[in-house]
Design a protein around this motif. Structure first.
Motif, PDB file in Angstrom:
ATOM      1  N   SER A  24      47.146  31.136  36.348  1.00  0.00           N
ATOM      2  CA  SER A  24      47.618  31.995  35.270  1.00  0.00           C
ATOM      3  C   SER A  24      46.581  32.136  34.169  1.00  0.00           C
ATOM      4  O   SER A  24      46.696  32.992  33.298  1.00  0.00           O
ATOM      5  N   GLY A  25      45.549  31.298  34.150  1.00  0.00           N
ATOM      6  CA  GLY A  25      44.545  31.380  33.099  1.00  0.00           C
ATOM      7  C   GLY A  25      43.367  32.238  33.480  1.00  0.00           C
ATOM      8  O   GLY A  25      42.420  32.366  32.724  1.00  0.00           O
ATOM      9  N   CYS A  26      43.396  32.810  34.668  1.00  0.00           N
ATOM     10  CA  CYS A  26      42.275  33.614  35.149  1.00  0.00           C
ATOM     11  C   CYS A  26      42.332  35.013  34.552  1.00  0.00           C
ATOM     12  O   CYS A  26      43.251  35.763  34.821  1.00  0.00           O
ATOM     13  N   VAL A  27      41.328  35.354  33.759  1.00  0.00           N
ATOM     14  CA  VAL A  27      41.238  36.690  33.177  1.00  0.00           C
ATOM     15  C   VAL A  27      39.822  37.193  33.397  1.00  0.00           C
ATOM     16  O   VAL A  27      38.870  36.601  32.880  1.00  0.00           O
ATOM     17  N   PRO A  28      39.621  38.258  34.168  1.00  0.00           N
ATOM     18  CA  PRO A  28      38.279  38.789  34.387  1.00  0.00           C
ATOM     19  C   PRO A  28      37.627  39.197  33.066  1.00  0.00           C
ATOM     20  O   PRO A  28      38.236  39.885  32.257  1.00  0.00           O
ATOM     21  N   VAL A  29      36.395  38.773  32.836  1.00  0.00           N
ATOM     22  CA  VAL A  29      35.690  39.056  31.594  1.00  0.00           C
ATOM     23  C   VAL A  29      34.926  40.368  31.730  1.00  0.00           C
ATOM     24  O   VAL A  29      34.250  40.605  32.725  1.00  0.00           O
ATOM     25  N   GLY A  30      35.056  41.227  30.733  1.00  0.00           N
ATOM     26  CA  GLY A  30      34.300  42.456  30.694  1.00  0.00           C
ATOM     27  C   GLY A  30      34.854  43.569  31.551  1.00  0.00           C
ATOM     28  O   GLY A  30      34.147  44.539  31.835  1.00  0.00           O
ATOM     29  N   GLU A  31      36.098  43.472  31.968  1.00  0.00           N
ATOM     30  CA  GLU A  31      36.698  44.512  32.804  1.00  0.00           C
ATOM     31  C   GLU A  31      38.047  44.949  32.229  1.00  0.00           C
ATOM     32  O   GLU A  31      38.831  44.128  31.760  1.00  0.00           O
ATOM     33  N   TRP A  32      38.312  46.245  32.285  1.00  0.00           N
ATOM     34  CA  TRP A  32      39.625  46.769  31.914  1.00  0.00           C
ATOM     35  C   TRP A  32      40.617  46.463  33.039  1.00  0.00           C
ATOM     36  O   TRP A  32      40.289  46.605  34.209  1.00  0.00           O
ATOM     37  N   GLN A  33      41.800  46.044  32.664  1.00  0.00           N
ATOM     38  CA  GLN A  33      42.866  45.756  33.623  1.00  0.00           C
ATOM     39  C   GLN A  33      44.050  46.690  33.334  1.00  0.00           C
ATOM     40  O   GLN A  33      44.499  46.786  32.190  1.00  0.00           O
ATOM     41  N   PHE A  34      44.514  47.385  34.368  1.00  0.00           N
ATOM     42  CA  PHE A  34      45.640  48.306  34.224  1.00  0.00           C
ATOM     43  C   PHE A  34      46.695  47.977  35.269  1.00  0.00           C
ATOM     44  O   PHE A  34      46.375  47.664  36.415  1.00  0.00           O
ATOM     45  N   SER A  35      47.950  48.055  34.864  1.00  0.00           N
ATOM     46  CA  SER A  35      49.043  47.901  35.814  1.00  0.00           C
ATOM     47  C   SER A  35      50.230  48.729  35.334  1.00  0.00           C
ATOM     48  O   SER A  35      50.310  49.104  34.153  1.00  0.00           O
ATOM     49  N   ILE A  36      51.136  49.001  36.256  1.00  0.00           N
ATOM     50  CA  ILE A  36      52.352  49.724  35.906  1.00  0.00           C
ATOM     51  C   ILE A  36      53.502  49.116  36.696  1.00  0.00           C
ATOM     52  O   ILE A  36      53.389  48.883  37.899  1.00  0.00           O
ATOM     53  N   ALA A  37      54.576  48.815  35.997  1.00  0.00           N
ATOM     54  CA  ALA A  37      55.761  48.227  36.628  1.00  0.00           C
ATOM     55  C   ALA A  37      56.849  49.281  36.733  1.00  0.00           C
ATOM     56  O   ALA A  37      57.103  50.028  35.770  1.00  0.00           O
ATOM     57  N   LEU A  38      57.485  49.357  37.886  1.00  0.00           N
ATOM     58  CA  LEU A  38      58.576  50.300  38.144  1.00  0.00           C
ATOM     59  C   LEU A  38      59.810  49.505  38.528  1.00  0.00           C
ATOM     60  O   LEU A  38      59.756  48.669  39.439  1.00  0.00           O
ATOM     61  N   GLY A  39      60.917  49.756  37.844  1.00  0.00           N
ATOM     62  CA  GLY A  39      62.120  49.005  38.166  1.00  0.00           C
ATOM     63  C   GLY A  39      63.268  49.356  37.249  1.00  0.00           C
ATOM     64  O   GLY A  39      63.379  50.500  36.774  1.00  0.00           O
ATOM     65  N   ALA A  40      64.099  48.372  36.978  1.00  0.00           N
ATOM     66  CA  ALA A  40      65.277  48.568  36.130  1.00  0.00           C
ATOM     67  C   ALA A  40      65.391  47.403  35.166  1.00  0.00           C
ATOM     68  O   ALA A  40      65.231  46.240  35.553  1.00  0.00           O
ATOM     69  N   GLY A  41      65.655  47.724  33.916  1.00  0.00           N
ATOM     70  CA  GLY A  41      65.802  46.675  32.921  1.00  0.00           C
ATOM     71  C   GLY A  41      66.155  47.253  31.566  1.00  0.00           C
ATOM     72  O   GLY A  41      66.322  48.461  31.402  1.00  0.00           O
ATOM     73  N   VAL A  42      66.265  46.382  30.590  1.00  0.00           N
ATOM     74  CA  VAL A  42      66.667  46.806  29.256  1.00  0.00           C
ATOM     75  C   VAL A  42      66.291  45.745  28.234  1.00  0.00           C
ATOM     76  O   VAL A  42      66.200  44.559  28.557  1.00  0.00           O
ATOM     77  N   ILE A  43      66.008  46.179  27.026  1.00  0.00           N
ATOM     78  CA  ILE A  43      65.924  45.307  25.863  1.00  0.00           C
ATOM     79  C   ILE A  43      67.092  45.679  24.961  1.00  0.00           C
ATOM     80  O   ILE A  43      67.232  46.847  24.575  1.00  0.00           O
ATOM     81  N   THR A  44      67.956  44.732  24.655  1.00  0.00           N
ATOM     82  CA  THR A  44      69.118  45.051  23.834  1.00  0.00           C
ATOM     83  C   THR A  44      68.695  45.236  22.382  1.00  0.00           C
ATOM     84  O   THR A  44      67.772  44.583  21.891  1.00  0.00           O
ATOM     85  N   ASN A  45      69.381  46.150  21.707  1.00  0.00           N
ATOM     86  CA  ASN A  45      69.109  46.441  20.301  1.00  0.00           C
ATOM     87  C   ASN A  45      70.180  45.765  19.451  1.00  0.00           C
ATOM     88  O   ASN A  45      71.362  46.061  19.598  1.00  0.00           O
ATOM     89  N   PRO A  46      69.811  44.852  18.558  1.00  0.00           N
ATOM     90  CA  PRO A  46      70.810  44.113  17.791  1.00  0.00           C
ATOM     91  C   PRO A  46      71.421  44.895  16.626  1.00  0.00           C
ATOM     92  O   PRO A  46      72.358  44.412  15.992  1.00  0.00           O
ATOM     93  N   LEU A  47      70.898  46.100  16.339  1.00  0.00           N
ATOM     94  CA  LEU A  47      71.356  46.849  15.174  1.00  0.00           C
ATOM     95  C   LEU A  47      72.636  47.620  15.462  1.00  0.00           C
ATOM     96  O   LEU A  47      72.879  48.056  16.592  1.00  0.00           O
TER      97      LEU A  47
END
Length: 297
Positions: A24-47
């Motif tokens: 989990s600590g591996c991060v390539p140095v000097g490179e842009w990293q792009f990803s996209i997640a597709l699925g279902a989910g939600v963040i609840t709004n407390p207001l």
């Protein structure tokens, strides 16, 4: 236990072509990293009258150079780095306004992917059973979003400390101050992140994070306080106080190959009473839930 979120460790978005999920600590140095997640989910709004934030398509990008790094809504510069310890200057968009406006960057580039597995009511019943408390039958006086003056976006900047220890354990602290004269206060974020791997499931990474978000009275009062600028009766006025909200986050990611992975994210943040006592706030927790597939470019 009470919550927090925001936050935050820097939770590592692994690109398996170069960083296997066991590290989990591996991060390539000097490179842009792009990803996209597709699925279902939600963040609840407390207001009150606040819409929950759906999670269907969640993009992510990051860049870590020798000194400069970009991680979604955060920009930083590492000025001291020795072995497992680093100090960085960092700037990021404050998340609080994301509950007031749907099209906020924090609702698009989601740093922490949470809601209940079942319905919100079912999850509340479970939490009440654990806490040994039931519902509150007292009369609740509420103020809705349409009754208050617009809350503005805030930009924060300050110091970030990262410490890696004991088999990829990661402790992060941020101390930030508002720099665009919106609320003119402080906030702090701390988190302890621990990844787990299993020899029986070699392509699986489970990450557990515990943390807390601290907000100064200036920040709480700006976003959740009620005063003469809002369209409410004077008896509903509320002055915010400093808050400390703990959270717990669970992420499980299984890599099918170097590009595709299956991701499950669960997070619960328990809001401090200085937030929940505001007539603007309806819920005492913020839940995040997401399940789907992620493609790393």
């Amino acid at each position: 236990m009470k919550y927090l979120i925001f936050l935050l460790f820097i939770f590592s978005q692994s690109v398996y072509a170069q960083c296997p999920p066991a590290d989990s600590g591996c991060v390539p140095v000097g490179e842009w990293q792009f990803s996209i997640a597709l699925g279902a989910g939600v963040i609840t709004n407390p207001l009150n009258d606040g819409d929950n934030i759906p999670l269907v398509i969640v993009p992510n990008f990051s860049y870590y150079g020798e000194k400069v790094f970009v991680d979604n809504n955060a920009l930083g510069f590492t000025f001291y780095e020795r072995d497992a310890l680093s100090f960085s200057a960092v700037s990021q968009i404050n998340r609080e306004n994301s509950f007031f406006q749907r099209w906020h960057p924090n609702n698009i580039f989601v740093n922490s992917l949470s809601n209940s597995i079942g319905s919100e009511a079912q999850l509340d019943e479970v939490i009440d059973a654990i806490d040994g408390s039931g519902g509150n039958d007292a009369e609740i006086i509420e103020v809705e979003l349409g009754q208050v003056q617009e809350r503005k976006w805030a930009l924060d900047a300050g110091l970030q400390i990262n410490w890696f220890f004991f088999q990829h354990s990661h402790f992060q602290v941020k101390l930030l101050h508002n720099i665009n004269n919106v609320y003119n206060g402080l906030n702090a974020q701390l988190a302890l992140e621990q990844p787990f791997t299993f020899t029986a499931i070699p392509n699986n990474l489970l990450t557990l994070t515990v943390g807390a978000n601290w907000q100064s009275k200036e920040q709480v009062d700006y976003y959740y306080g009620i005063d003469e600028q809002d369209k409410v009766a004077e008896e509903l006025y509320y002055q915010g106080k400093a808050s400390l909200s703990p959270y717990l986050k669970f992420i499980n990611q299984y890599a099918f190959n170097e590009n595709w992975s299956l991701k499950l994210t669960l997070q619960r943040e328990w809001l401090d009473s200085s937030l929940t006592n505001s007539p603007l706030v309806h819920d005492d927790v913020i839940d995040t839930f997401f399940v789907g597939v992620e493609y790393a470019l």
